[in-house]
Write a protein that holds these residues in place. Structure first.
Motif, PDB file in Angstrom:
ATOM      1  N   PHE A 186      27.851  -1.988  16.325  1.00 15.30           N
ATOM      2  CA  PHE A 186      27.729  -0.870  17.264  1.00 15.30           C
ATOM      3  C   PHE A 186      26.467  -0.975  18.127  1.00 15.30           C
ATOM      4  O   PHE A 186      26.263  -0.164  19.021  1.00 15.30           O
ATOM      5  CB  PHE A 186      27.651   0.462  16.491  1.00 15.30           C
ATOM      6  CG  PHE A 186      28.851   0.768  15.643  1.00 15.30           C
ATOM      7  CD1 PHE A 186      28.913   0.372  14.320  1.00 15.30           C
ATOM      8  CD2 PHE A 186      29.932   1.470  16.167  1.00 15.30           C
ATOM      9  CE1 PHE A 186      30.021   0.659  13.525  1.00 15.30           C
ATOM     10  CE2 PHE A 186      31.032   1.769  15.379  1.00 15.30           C
ATOM     11  CZ  PHE A 186      31.073   1.361  14.058  1.00 15.30           C
ATOM     12  N   LYS A 223      25.180  -2.726  20.516  1.00 17.60           N
ATOM     13  CA  LYS A 223      25.148  -2.902  21.975  1.00 17.60           C
ATOM     14  C   LYS A 223      25.414  -1.600  22.714  1.00 17.60           C
ATOM     15  O   LYS A 223      24.870  -1.373  23.791  1.00 17.60           O
ATOM     16  CB  LYS A 223      26.207  -3.915  22.400  1.00 17.60           C
ATOM     17  CG  LYS A 223      25.835  -5.353  22.136  1.00 17.60           C
ATOM     18  CD  LYS A 223      25.084  -5.935  23.307  1.00 17.60           C
ATOM     19  CE  LYS A 223      24.797  -7.410  23.056  1.00 17.60           C
ATOM     20  NZ  LYS A 223      23.854  -7.944  24.017  1.00 17.60           N
ATOM     21  N   PHE A 224      26.286  -0.759  22.160  1.00 16.37           N
ATOM     22  CA  PHE A 224      26.650   0.435  22.911  1.00 16.37           C
ATOM     23  C   PHE A 224      26.223   1.722  22.206  1.00 16.37           C
ATOM     24  O   PHE A 224      26.687   2.798  22.539  1.00 16.37           O
ATOM     25  CB  PHE A 224      28.158   0.449  23.202  1.00 16.37           C
ATOM     26  CG  PHE A 224      29.025   0.310  21.981  1.00 16.37           C
ATOM     27  CD1 PHE A 224      29.373   1.408  21.207  1.00 16.37           C
ATOM     28  CD2 PHE A 224      29.489  -0.932  21.594  1.00 16.37           C
ATOM     29  CE1 PHE A 224      30.173   1.276  20.091  1.00 16.37           C
ATOM     30  CE2 PHE A 224      30.293  -1.071  20.466  1.00 16.37           C
ATOM     31  CZ  PHE A 224      30.633   0.030  19.715  1.00 16.37           C
ATOM     32  N   LEU A 269      24.029   4.985  21.325  1.00 17.08           N
ATOM     33  CA  LEU A 269      23.371   5.886  22.267  1.00 17.08           C
ATOM     34  C   LEU A 269      21.847   5.807  22.160  1.00 17.08           C
ATOM     35  O   LEU A 269      21.147   5.980  23.148  1.00 17.08           O
ATOM     36  CB  LEU A 269      23.847   7.322  22.018  1.00 17.08           C
ATOM     37  CG  LEU A 269      25.340   7.544  22.251  1.00 17.08           C
ATOM     38  CD1 LEU A 269      25.734   8.965  21.881  1.00 17.08           C
ATOM     39  CD2 LEU A 269      25.695   7.282  23.709  1.00 17.08           C
ATOM     40  N   GLU A 310      16.945  -5.041  33.201  1.00 19.72           N
ATOM     41  CA  GLU A 310      17.150  -6.401  33.703  1.00 19.72           C
ATOM     42  C   GLU A 310      16.467  -6.620  35.048  1.00 19.72           C
ATOM     43  O   GLU A 310      16.118  -7.743  35.408  1.00 19.72           O
ATOM     44  CB  GLU A 310      18.656  -6.678  33.842  1.00 19.72           C
ATOM     45  CG  GLU A 310      19.429  -6.505  32.546  1.00 19.72           C
ATOM     46  CD  GLU A 310      19.667  -7.816  31.835  1.00 19.72           C
ATOM     47  OE1 GLU A 310      19.580  -8.856  32.507  1.00 19.72           O
ATOM     48  OE2 GLU A 310      19.917  -7.800  30.634  1.00 19.72           O
ATOM     49  N   LEU A 352       9.034 -13.539  25.537  1.00 21.51           N
ATOM     50  CA  LEU A 352       7.992 -13.118  24.593  1.00 21.51           C
ATOM     51  C   LEU A 352       8.530 -12.118  23.573  1.00 21.51           C
ATOM     52  O   LEU A 352       8.103 -12.111  22.410  1.00 21.51           O
ATOM     53  CB  LEU A 352       6.841 -12.473  25.363  1.00 21.51           C
ATOM     54  CG  LEU A 352       5.724 -13.414  25.789  1.00 21.51           C
ATOM     55  CD1 LEU A 352       4.683 -12.644  26.542  1.00 21.51           C
ATOM     56  CD2 LEU A 352       5.109 -14.119  24.595  1.00 21.51           C
ATOM     57  N   GLN A 379      10.234 -14.003  20.894  1.00 19.29           N
ATOM     58  CA  GLN A 379       9.265 -14.767  20.123  1.00 19.29           C
ATOM     59  C   GLN A 379       8.469 -13.869  19.183  1.00 19.29           C
ATOM     60  O   GLN A 379       8.164 -14.241  18.050  1.00 19.29           O
ATOM     61  CB  GLN A 379       8.299 -15.495  21.061  1.00 19.29           C
ATOM     62  CG  GLN A 379       8.952 -16.529  21.949  1.00 19.29           C
ATOM     63  CD  GLN A 379       9.171 -17.844  21.236  1.00 19.29           C
ATOM     64  OE1 GLN A 379       8.912 -17.968  20.046  1.00 19.29           O
ATOM     65  NE2 GLN A 379       9.636 -18.839  21.965  1.00 19.29           N
ATOM     66  N   THR A 383       5.122 -23.266  26.602  1.00 11.37           N
ATOM     67  CA  THR A 383       5.890 -22.169  26.033  1.00 11.37           C
ATOM     68  C   THR A 383       5.935 -21.022  27.016  1.00 11.37           C
ATOM     69  O   THR A 383       5.099 -20.917  27.899  1.00 11.37           O
ATOM     70  CB  THR A 383       5.225 -21.653  24.744  1.00 11.37           C
ATOM     71  OG1 THR A 383       3.913 -21.198  25.063  1.00 11.37           O
ATOM     72  CG2 THR A 383       5.141 -22.766  23.728  1.00 11.37           C
ATOM     73  N   GLU A 402       5.027 -21.596  31.549  1.00 10.34           N
ATOM     74  CA  GLU A 402       4.126 -22.740  31.431  1.00 10.34           C
ATOM     75  C   GLU A 402       2.887 -22.573  32.282  1.00 10.34           C
ATOM     76  O   GLU A 402       2.946 -22.212  33.443  1.00 10.34           O
ATOM     77  CB  GLU A 402       4.870 -24.003  31.880  1.00 10.34           C
ATOM     78  CG  GLU A 402       5.837 -24.474  30.843  1.00 10.34           C
ATOM     79  CD  GLU A 402       5.967 -25.980  30.826  1.00 10.34           C
ATOM     80  OE1 GLU A 402       7.061 -26.446  30.534  1.00 10.34           O
ATOM     81  OE2 GLU A 402       4.984 -26.681  31.107  1.00 10.34           O
ATOM     82  N   VAL A 443      -0.446 -15.402  28.298  1.00 12.18           N
ATOM     83  CA  VAL A 443       0.396 -14.235  28.071  1.00 12.18           C
ATOM     84  C   VAL A 443      -0.389 -13.225  27.250  1.00 12.18           C
ATOM     85  O   VAL A 443      -1.352 -13.575  26.583  1.00 12.18           O
ATOM     86  CB  VAL A 443       1.701 -14.612  27.339  1.00 12.18           C
ATOM     87  CG1 VAL A 443       2.561 -15.454  28.239  1.00 12.18           C
ATOM     88  CG2 VAL A 443       1.385 -15.356  26.072  1.00 12.18           C
ATOM     89  N   LEU A 461      -0.815  -9.586  24.844  1.00 11.90           N
ATOM     90  CA  LEU A 461      -0.309  -8.511  23.998  1.00 11.90           C
ATOM     91  C   LEU A 461      -1.080  -7.271  24.380  1.00 11.90           C
ATOM     92  O   LEU A 461      -2.291  -7.237  24.279  1.00 11.90           O
ATOM     93  CB  LEU A 461      -0.539  -8.814  22.516  1.00 11.90           C
ATOM     94  CG  LEU A 461       0.183 -10.039  21.980  1.00 11.90           C
ATOM     95  CD1 LEU A 461      -0.199 -10.278  20.522  1.00 11.90           C
ATOM     96  CD2 LEU A 461       1.681  -9.852  22.061  1.00 11.90           C
TER      97      LEU A 461
END
Lengths: 558, 333
Positions: free
Chosen positions: A235, A237-238, A240, A247, A255, A258, A316, A319, A323, A325
């Motif tokens: 369930f 993916k959909f 509530l 996207e 990341l 990872q 990684t 490149e 990155v 946090l």
């Protein structure tokens, strides 16, 4: 010294429980609010057990106030031919559609326990493609132990919830050990130690393996074994509530995957437990909560700023880039990094006033939610521990057996097998040995041992062997005749058995004779009444034919 | 290696060993109780026996708890540097580089042929693993759905026999998958290197993704979702029908049941593969309505099931089993 205490203070502030942890602790307390049960050693029997808790919490735990969805599902399959499958499917469907695997991340005490053990400072086993493959083992367990085995035995009307019986660590820890550590359950009619054997030893060893593995592996039971997580994963993916990725903002840096300790391929897939820890590492702020508007949190995290850059290995993610946090809003970044100036004009940034108003609204909503939740917890605790009545017995070997007069199952003048008006009265059989076996149609071990009891009845005709049926989930006369609820012949008929089948007197959900003989909600239970009318033997759990023979001979020779 | 790191490493290793020792101690004592008392027919577990066997594991557990607390104190005094160990995703890197390699022209012909050959080898190995998995699934289905393997007077032996029969297939699948994973990783690393070397210094234009699965993806995904929701809606009825079919009253045919199980297995695997392939191509605008539609339908079916269950006694069945303990069913046996 000041520096040392300063470090301690910083550590405490930096390790305050998160909201998710608080919710996990809350649900663990809510599921096990029957504190009285830990003291009395008996399980809760109130009406809240009509409802299933969303997470894995064994119903046989003394503190449990709700039923377990996985146990109920297996019993539904095990009792196919009756009606319980619709109810539990409805419950699982509603929980799944609403929360998906958010249940695993927020509402499961077993997950909480594993996460706490994982905090122990040892080297950890990182996830890999191999663990991803291994995560599909839980689907094999779902098909085999939860669906196939119960259905195959249901055709013979024997309930075998295979996962609960052979694997579930929640049942071993909460139910088994939770009951066994209470001194009341170590003696007399409540003695549960006497029934332990190979199955308990196996399950205990498995529990220890899960606990040890949890120290080195993140949530090993949830990732590799839990069928309930497998079900909720369908369930995810959909659902509530849960985690979602915007996207449009996502830069596909990877990341989130990872950083995630679960075996996800992307955020929100069937392995994602919606814990939200990936939100902090997303440099683009693309990860958020579904239904965030409900909690007034949309764009509340719109601040996308960076703190100390943490270098990653070359080759990684992106490149040649560093990155980050992020923990909270702070200074801007250095070279080769995402700068706050780069995103100044982005749609993520909102004016300070709008963000402030949304935060106030969000705080009010969350405060209201916490007040309601705490009220619910207090209400449930009061209901279970103060207002709900419990009834369980206690009796010792050597005490006088309580008299009873129960109706007999037999064939009437129309040759139909039914509950007759004739009665068996114990006091009319003084001077005889009487074996009283308390059984139930829904109890697999009870049904398994009945043929053995009948053999004893045939071998010792001077002994009264009684099968006292308690609370039933189907027509008992039809069951004894070897037919399921819809009339299909599914097992050997017991109609012509030498032993006598009786129906216990019921008062609501209480089986009066069972309680009078010291019954404490455990089935089956066998009591042998000696010639002197005193209790000669009590056993909780399944009794083998050989051991019963030994005890009957002892009672006859006494 | 810094002093703090050395201390953390030594502590971590010691605590790991202690953790395993504590676990093994508990298991050994439990096994000792069980096997030590098997001689007679009574249960080996008594209060005195359990107490005497618990002393050593509990002492070790106390030491472990103290060590864990020390670990937290050490983490305050010697905090670890926060570092994200990010692994290279060679599959993702290769999929990005592959698109950049021109499909025509002699300059990259050798590279293309080499990569195709290596890719084919990987797919062949995964195909073999898939065949092994399917064969294992078929064998397990044949065994699990044969009623002759379920005897009401020896359930424990049935389960042991089931495990003994299928575990070797499981081990073979695991070995095959591990081999395929290792080979996959090694091969992909080489392919990424080959692709990078070929693209260095060369003029190349990225190939556009000519596959346009948008509408087809929506149709396939929606169809599979409809089938999945339909199966969910029919599951209780299927379970009941299967149980009746297998009971003595029905005219049970093992071949029919097995055929149905195998067909379901093939359909499930095929649907899963199609769903994984096509759901990636669904346009964003179509994804949310599909998800909302599925959620709404499943929610409606679930509410209907709940009502049916309440009115036909299903809720009461759940309640009866929740307020009474079938002891063996929770592992007390």
């Amino acid at each position: 010294m000041t520096a040392f205490f300063g470090k301690i203070k910083n550590w405490i502030v930096g390790h305050l429980p998160t909201k998710r942890r608080l919710i996990q602790i809350y649900t663990a307390l809510l599921y096990n609010a029957n504190i009285k049960g830990y003291i009395s050693g008996d399980i809760f029997k109130g009406n809240s057990k009509y409802v299933c808790a969303p997470g894995l919490n064994c119903y046989s735990c003394p503190g449990a106030v709700a039923a377990c969805p996985l146990g109920a599902l297996q019993n539904a399959f095990a009792s196919s031919g009756n009606s319980s499958a619709y109810y539990i499917f409805g419950i699982l469907g509603i929980f799944g559609v609403m929360f998906g695997r958010t249940v695993c991340g927020f509402f499961c005490p077993v997950g909480l326990g594993q996460e706490l053990l994982y905090k122990v400072r040892t080297p950890k086993l990182a996830k890999s493609r191999a663990t991803r493959i291994l995560s599909y083992l839980k689907y094999v367990i779902l098909v085999m132990m939860v669906i196939a085995i119960p259905i195959m035995y249901s055709a013979q009307s024997i309930a075998v919830p295979a996962f609960c019986k052979y694997i579930c660590p929640a049942g071993t820890l909460g139910g088994g050990i939770g009951l066994l550590i209470n001194p009341v359950n170590q003696q007399g009619s409540g003695n549960l130690l006497a029934m332990l054997g190979g199955i308990f030893t196996w399950k205990f060893a498995l529990l220890i393996v899960f606990l040890v593995a949890s120290v080195f592996i993140y949530r090993p039971f949830c990732r590799f074994f839990c069928p309930l997580g497998a079900i909720y994963g369908f369930f995810n993916k959909f659902a509530l509530f849960g985690i979602k990725v915007n996207e449009d903002k996502c830069t596909h840096c990877g990341l989130c995957v990872q950083h995630c300790k679960m075996d996800v391929k992307c955020v929100g897939d069937h392995e994602c437990i919606n814990c939200g820890e990936c939100k902090a590492v997303c440099p683009a702020g693309a990860i958020g909560w579904k239904c965030a508007k409900l909690f007034g949190q949309e764009n509340a995290d719109a601040k996308v700023s960076v703190s100390t850059p943490i270098p990653c290995e070359a080759g990684t993610a992106q490149e040649g880039h560093s990155v980050f946090l992020t923990r909270d809003a702070s200074e801007s970044a250095t070279d080769n990094s995402i700068r706050s100036s780069d995103i100044q004009g982005s749609p993520l940034m909102t004016s300070g006033d709008a963000v402030g108003k949304k935060r106030t609204k969000g705080f009010a909503i969350q405060l209201t939610a916490w007040i309601l939740a705490l009220s619910l917890l207090v209400g449930v605790a009061l209901y279970c521990n103060v207002f709900a009545e419990s009834s369980s017995g206690s009796i010792e070997v050597g005490s006088v057996a309580p008299d009873f007069s129960l109706r007999i199952y037999g064939t009437d003048e129309k040759n139909a097998y039914t509950l007759l008006e004739d009665r068996f009265v114990l006091s009319e059989h003084s001077g005889e040995v009487t074996v009283v076996n308390f059984w139930a149609t829904w109890c697999g071990p009870c049904v398994e041992e009945i043929p053995g009891f009948n053999e004893i009845a045939k071998e010792f005709p001077q002994v009264n062997v009684l099968g006292v049926q308690g609370l039933a989930d189907r027509d008992v006369a039809r069951f004894i005749s070897g037919r399921d609820r819809d009339g299909y012949e599914d097992r050997e008929s017991w109609r012509d058995y030498t032993m006598i089948f009786l129906q216990d007197e019921l008062d609501g959900n209480d089986c009066l004779t069972y309680i009078a003989f010291g019954g404490r909600s455990t089935w089956p239970m066998t009591v042998i009444v000696g010639k002197d009318g005193k209790i000669a033997f009590i056993r909780n759990g399944k009794l083998s034919e050989s051991e019963l023979r030994e005890q009957v001979e002892r009672a006859l020779n006494a | 290696m810094s002093k703090a790191k050395k201390i953390r490493l030594i502590y971590g290793l010691c605590l790991s060993v202690l953790t395993v020792v504590v676990g093994v101690a508990f298991i050994i004592e439990a096994a000792d109780i069980y096997y030590g008392g098997k001689a007679d027919s009574t249960s080996p577990y008594t209060v005195d026996t359990v107490r005497s066997h618990l002393i050593l594991p509990l002492i070790l557990l106390s030491v472990w708890v103290a060590a864990a607390i020390i670990g937290y104190v050490l983490s305050v005094i010697y905090p670890s540097e926060e570092k994200l160990r990010v692994r290279t995703n060679y599959a993702a890197s290769f999929s990005v580089l592959k698109v950049l390699i021109p499909r025509e022209g002699e300059d990259f012909a050798d590279t293309r042929n080499t990569l195709q050959r290596m890719s084919l080898t990987r797919r062949t190995i995964w195909g073999a693993v898939f065949a092994l998995l399917t064969a294992s699934g078929v064998y397990m289905a044949v065994y699990i759905f044969d009623p002759a393997h379920y005897h009401t007077d020896a359930i424990g032996n049935d389960i042991l026999a089931l495990v003994r029969n299928i575990i070797w297939w499981g081990v073979a699948c695991l070995v095959g998958i591990c081999f395929a994973l290792i080979y996959d990783n090694v091969s992909l690393r080489k392919e990424v290197d080959i692709a990078r070397n070929a693209l260095k210094g060369g003029r190349h234009t990225p190939q556009t993704n000519t596959t346009a699965h948008g509408k087809a993806a929506v149709v396939v995904t929606a169809s599979i979702s409809v089938v999945a929701v339909g199966v969910f809606a029919a599951l209780p009825a299927i379970a009941t029908a299967l149980s009746h079919y297998m009971s003595k009253g029905g005219e049970y045919s093992y071949a029919v049941t097995l055929s149905v199980a195998l067909i379901l297995l093939v359909v499930t695997v095929t649907a899963t593969i199609l769903f994984s392939r096509y759901s990636r191509d669904i346009p964003l605008s179509a994804r949310k309505p599909i998800h909302m539609a599925i959620a709404a339908v499943v929610c409606t079916i679930s509410v209907v099931y709940l009502m049916v269950g309440i009115f036909n006694g299903g809720a009461r069945d759940v309640f009866i089993k929740a307020v009474n303990i079938c002891t063996e069913c929770i592992g007390l046996g």
